[in-house]
Design an enzyme around this catalytic site. Structure first.
Site, PDB file in Angstrom:
ATOM      1  CE1 TYR A 187      -3.635   2.576   0.398  1.00 22.71           C
ATOM      2  CE2 TYR A 187      -2.332   3.294   2.471  1.00 22.71           C
ATOM      3  CZ  TYR A 187      -3.600   3.536   1.567  1.00 22.71           C
ATOM      4  OH  TYR A 187      -4.150   4.589   1.607  1.00 22.71           O
ATOM      5  CE  LYS A 222      -3.452   5.590  -1.680  1.00 22.81           C
ATOM      6  NZ  LYS A 222      -4.304   6.075  -2.397  1.00 22.81           N
TER       7      LYS A 222
END
Length: 244
Positions: free
Chosen positions: A149, A153
């Site tokens: 994740y 990002k």
């Protein structure tokens, strides 16, 4: 601060729930024609029932060809909020190829694909624009079990800065917002464990998690002409987490 989006068509991805839903409703209140994109058709119907002026479209952002076809049918778009995203909190050793692919397909590929088509249209029409990407504090700080994740990002932050450089001379601004934990329904559930909750809160000087409205306020500001000299920035909405 007097902000209006009258005569603007603004596309919001991930619009049917959480932060995206809050952004969509606020922009509608400020006079925008909002095009709401989400993978959940039923949730879009509920959103439409709350605000009839919203234009809705169901779309799987991981499908590059579907994105092109759908966006072409929704143009022109003046502003864009890339809010759609998925998260999976797992240690690296538990990550599978499928989970890796799912996160990058939505959080990175889908964001780039939809932005590509909207920027191309803005350039063809020689129109200014404003784009806000929803990133995360996880792009700039190591969070336990957030490896993939966080990588997605980090890609969003890098894409934001580089695209801002590319399209700035055409008067298209590109920024992103990097929230801490946000108290969406999913956020409340994910951080319901008392030990995990207070461990994270101890790192936030303001000693609270963000509410949806905290993120919405930042997005609205960055979209608006009140931030007309701001581009290429990643704005933390994190209560000081990244600063201290």
């Amino acid at each position: 601060m007097n902000i209006s989006f009258e005569d603007k068509r603004i596309l919001v991805t991930g619009a049917a729930s959480g932060i995206g839903r809050g952004i969509t409703l606020r922009l509608s209140q400020f006079g925008a024609t909002v095009v709401a994109i989400d993978v959940e058709n039923e949730s879009l119907d509920i959103l439409k029932s709350e605000c009839a002026s919203i234009i809705t479209a169901t779309l799987d952002l991981s499908n590059w060809e579907s994105v092109q076809e759908t966006i072409n049918n929704l143009l022109p778009i003046d502003m864009l909020v890339n809010c759609a995203g998925v998260v999976e909190v797992l240690p690296l050793t538990d990550i599978t190829e499928d989970s890796y692919q799912r996160l990058f397909d939505v959080n990175v590929k889908g964001l780039i694909s939809i932005t590509k088509h909207i920027v191309a249209d803005l350039l063809a029409r020689k129109q200014p624009g404003s784009i806000v990407n929803i990133s995360s504090q996880a792009s700039q700080a190591g969070l336990l079990n957030h490896t993939i994740y966080s990588a997605t990002k980090g890609a969003v932050d890098a894409f934001t800065r580089t695209l801002a450089l590319e399209v700035g001379p055409k008067n298209i601004r590109v920024n992103c917002v990097n929230p801490t934990v946000v108290m969406t329904p999913l956020g409340r559930k994910a951080w319901s464990d008392t030990n995990a909750r207070y461990s994270m809160l101890a790192k936030i000087p303001l000693q609270r998690f963000a509410e949806i409205e905290d993120v919405v306020d930042a997005v609205v500001f960055l979209l608006s002409n009140k931030s007309g000299m701001i581009t290429g920035h990643c704005l933390p909405v994190d209560g000081g987490f990244l600063s201290c």
